[in-house]
Design a protein around this motif. Sequence first.
Motif, PDB file in Angstrom:
ATOM      1  N   ASP A 161       0.964  -1.439   0.129  1.00 15.26           N
ATOM      2  CA  ASP A 161       0.063   0.115   0.203  1.00 15.26           C
ATOM      3  C   ASP A 161       1.127   1.358  -0.165  1.00 15.26           C
ATOM      4  O   ASP A 161       2.462   1.314   0.243  1.00 15.26           O
ATOM      5  CB  ASP A 161      -0.650   0.081   1.262  1.00 15.26           C
ATOM      6  CG  ASP A 161      -2.206  -1.694   1.331  1.00 15.26           C
ATOM      7  OD1 ASP A 161      -2.131  -1.768  -0.428  1.00 15.26           O
ATOM      8  OD2 ASP A 161      -2.311  -1.554   2.691  1.00 15.26           O
ATOM      9  N   ASP A 162       0.532   2.264  -0.395  1.00 14.60           N
ATOM     10  CA  ASP A 162       1.142   3.665  -0.201  1.00 14.60           C
ATOM     11  C   ASP A 162       0.991   4.593   0.584  1.00 14.60           C
ATOM     12  O   ASP A 162       0.094   3.893   1.584  1.00 14.60           O
ATOM     13  CB  ASP A 162       0.639   4.895  -1.903  1.00 14.60           C
ATOM     14  CG  ASP A 162       0.652   4.334  -2.855  1.00 14.60           C
ATOM     15  OD1 ASP A 162       1.718   3.678  -3.488  1.00 14.60           O
ATOM     16  OD2 ASP A 162      -0.308   4.363  -4.066  1.00 14.60           O
ATOM     17  N   LEU A 163       1.991   4.816   1.212  1.00 18.15           N
ATOM     18  CA  LEU A 163       1.877   5.294   2.372  1.00 18.15           C
ATOM     19  C   LEU A 163       2.812   6.944   2.089  1.00 18.15           C
ATOM     20  O   LEU A 163       3.841   7.238   1.414  1.00 18.15           O
ATOM     21  CB  LEU A 163       2.922   4.831   3.626  1.00 18.15           C
ATOM     22  CG  LEU A 163       2.644   3.220   4.207  1.00 18.15           C
ATOM     23  CD1 LEU A 163       3.536   3.130   4.757  1.00 18.15           C
ATOM     24  CD2 LEU A 163       0.929   3.410   4.619  1.00 18.15           C
ATOM     25  N   MET A 164       2.500   7.745   3.113  1.00 16.50           N
ATOM     26  CA  MET A 164       3.185   8.624   3.431  1.00 16.50           C
ATOM     27  C   MET A 164       3.519   9.569   4.009  1.00 16.50           C
ATOM     28  O   MET A 164       2.840   8.885   5.140  1.00 16.50           O
ATOM     29  CB  MET A 164       2.032   9.856   2.577  1.00 16.50           C
ATOM     30  CG  MET A 164       1.537   9.573   0.788  1.00 16.50           C
ATOM     31  SD  MET A 164       1.186  11.277  -0.238  1.00 16.50           S
ATOM     32  CE  MET A 164      -0.419  11.562   0.682  1.00 16.50           C
ATOM     33  N   PHE A 165       4.601  10.213   4.819  1.00 13.51           N
ATOM     34  CA  PHE A 165       5.140  10.847   5.714  1.00 13.51           C
ATOM     35  C   PHE A 165       4.947  12.226   5.220  1.00 13.51           C
ATOM     36  O   PHE A 165       5.347  13.301   4.417  1.00 13.51           O
ATOM     37  CB  PHE A 165       6.486  10.397   6.088  1.00 13.51           C
ATOM     38  CG  PHE A 165       6.969  11.086   7.234  1.00 13.51           C
ATOM     39  CD1 PHE A 165       6.297  10.142   8.406  1.00 13.51           C
ATOM     40  CD2 PHE A 165       7.574  12.355   7.149  1.00 13.51           C
ATOM     41  CE1 PHE A 165       6.775  11.211   9.348  1.00 13.51           C
ATOM     42  CE2 PHE A 165       7.817  13.158   8.700  1.00 13.51           C
ATOM     43  CZ  PHE A 165       7.841  12.145   9.859  1.00 13.51           C
ATOM     44  N   ASP A 166       3.926  12.810   5.736  1.00  9.20           N
ATOM     45  CA  ASP A 166       4.003  14.340   5.811  1.00  9.20           C
ATOM     46  C   ASP A 166       3.689  14.815   4.548  1.00  9.20           C
ATOM     47  O   ASP A 166       3.675  15.859   3.906  1.00  9.20           O
ATOM     48  CB  ASP A 166       4.746  15.332   6.406  1.00  9.20           C
ATOM     49  CG  ASP A 166       5.420  16.738   6.630  1.00  9.20           C
ATOM     50  OD1 ASP A 166       3.666  17.347   7.112  1.00  9.20           O
ATOM     51  OD2 ASP A 166       6.076  17.632   6.853  1.00  9.20           O
ATOM     52  N   GLY A 167       2.941  14.088   4.389  1.00 13.31           N
ATOM     53  CA  GLY A 167       2.271  15.354   2.648  1.00 13.31           C
ATOM     54  C   GLY A 167       2.905  14.131   1.592  1.00 13.31           C
ATOM     55  O   GLY A 167       2.649  14.395   0.125  1.00 13.31           O
ATOM     56  N   ILE A 168       4.800  12.873   2.190  1.00  8.81           N
ATOM     57  CA  ILE A 168       5.378  12.847   0.923  1.00  8.81           C
ATOM     58  C   ILE A 168       5.130  11.428   0.527  1.00  8.81           C
ATOM     59  O   ILE A 168       5.420  10.167   1.408  1.00  8.81           O
ATOM     60  CB  ILE A 168       6.747  13.352   1.028  1.00  8.81           C
ATOM     61  CG1 ILE A 168       7.032  15.166   1.303  1.00  8.81           C
ATOM     62  CG2 ILE A 168       7.688  12.868   0.364  1.00  8.81           C
ATOM     63  CD1 ILE A 168       7.930  15.971   1.996  1.00  8.81           C
ATOM     64  N   PRO A 169       4.821  11.264  -0.333  1.00  8.30           N
ATOM     65  CA  PRO A 169       4.897   9.648  -0.559  1.00  8.30           C
ATOM     66  C   PRO A 169       6.016   8.725  -0.729  1.00  8.30           C
ATOM     67  O   PRO A 169       7.122   9.344  -0.792  1.00  8.30           O
ATOM     68  CB  PRO A 169       4.822   9.288  -1.946  1.00  8.30           C
ATOM     69  CG  PRO A 169       3.644  10.617  -2.718  1.00  8.30           C
ATOM     70  CD  PRO A 169       4.960  11.895  -2.386  1.00  8.30           C
ATOM     71  N   LEU A 170       6.284   7.871   0.099  1.00 11.93           N
ATOM     72  CA  LEU A 170       7.492   6.816  -0.055  1.00 11.93           C
ATOM     73  C   LEU A 170       7.275   6.088  -0.446  1.00 11.93           C
ATOM     74  O   LEU A 170       6.341   5.066  -0.978  1.00 11.93           O
ATOM     75  CB  LEU A 170       7.016   6.244   1.817  1.00 11.93           C
ATOM     76  CG  LEU A 170       6.639   7.276   3.141  1.00 11.93           C
ATOM     77  CD1 LEU A 170       6.373   6.740   4.730  1.00 11.93           C
ATOM     78  CD2 LEU A 170       7.933   8.105   3.223  1.00 11.93           C
ATOM     79  N   ASP A 171       8.386   5.836  -1.574  1.00 10.21           N
ATOM     80  CA  ASP A 171       9.490   4.609  -2.091  1.00 10.21           C
ATOM     81  C   ASP A 171       9.962   3.169  -1.238  1.00 10.21           C
ATOM     82  O   ASP A 171       9.638   3.377   0.142  1.00 10.21           O
ATOM     83  CB  ASP A 171       9.999   4.419  -3.460  1.00 10.21           C
ATOM     84  CG  ASP A 171      11.458   5.611  -2.698  1.00 10.21           C
ATOM     85  OD1 ASP A 171      11.770   5.091  -1.290  1.00 10.21           O
ATOM     86  OD2 ASP A 171      12.046   6.170  -3.005  1.00 10.21           O
ATOM     87  N   ASP A 172       9.815   2.027  -2.267  1.00  5.20           N
ATOM     88  CA  ASP A 172      10.017   0.960  -1.075  1.00  5.20           C
ATOM     89  C   ASP A 172      11.770   1.528  -0.135  1.00  5.20           C
ATOM     90  O   ASP A 172      11.333   0.610   1.051  1.00  5.20           O
ATOM     91  CB  ASP A 172      10.297   0.050  -2.112  1.00  5.20           C
ATOM     92  CG  ASP A 172       9.538  -0.458  -2.231  1.00  5.20           C
ATOM     93  OD1 ASP A 172       8.215  -0.516  -2.202  1.00  5.20           O
ATOM     94  OD2 ASP A 172       9.552  -1.537  -3.460  1.00  5.20           O
ATOM     95  N   GLU A 173      12.592   1.987  -1.066  1.00  3.87           N
ATOM     96  CA  GLU A 173      13.901   2.643   0.260  1.00  3.87           C
ATOM     97  C   GLU A 173      13.428   3.551   1.325  1.00  3.87           C
ATOM     98  O   GLU A 173      14.190   3.331   2.892  1.00  3.87           O
ATOM     99  CB  GLU A 173      14.607   3.154  -0.622  1.00  3.87           C
ATOM    100  CG  GLU A 173      16.398   3.356  -0.465  1.00  3.87           C
ATOM    101  CD  GLU A 173      17.198   2.354   0.242  1.00  3.87           C
ATOM    102  OE1 GLU A 173      17.958   2.708   1.004  1.00  3.87           O
ATOM    103  OE2 GLU A 173      16.405   1.260  -0.137  1.00  3.87           O
TER     104      GLU A 173
END
Length: 148
Positions: free
Chosen positions: A104-116
Amino acid sequence: MVEHAFGPYLKQLREQQSYSINQLAEAAGISNSQISRIENGVRGVPKPATIRKLADALSVPYADMMKQAGYIEATSAANDAQDIPEWATYKDRRDFKKMLEDEDDLMFDGIPLDDEDKKRIKDVLTGLFWEAKQMNKRKKNDEPDSRQ
């Protein structure tokens, strides 16, 4: 923690990869004297952040090194379930590690997180979690027994 076992373990990993102390130090971004002190048992077990650097440089699983360092203990699912309070709802029981491993897509502070990003966050949280567990265990062991 298993301080006496981590140094020889690190040395064995380093030698299996045919790294000199200097080569590992450069690859991990830490000093050669620090690696030497760890391997010889002078320094003891490094902090999780240092273990992360060593794991990356040696291309070994971070969790394996954390176990060898004594930060992660083998626990059964039954022991894990005992740590969950009865009042906890489904939302309280969500596992951050599993969330970071899911597709699933996750974000931190509105910024999408990639696998790394997810991997790094999981590694940092793992280190902090087990360091806190170890500190809590030491506190419990240091408290005087009130039953006496």
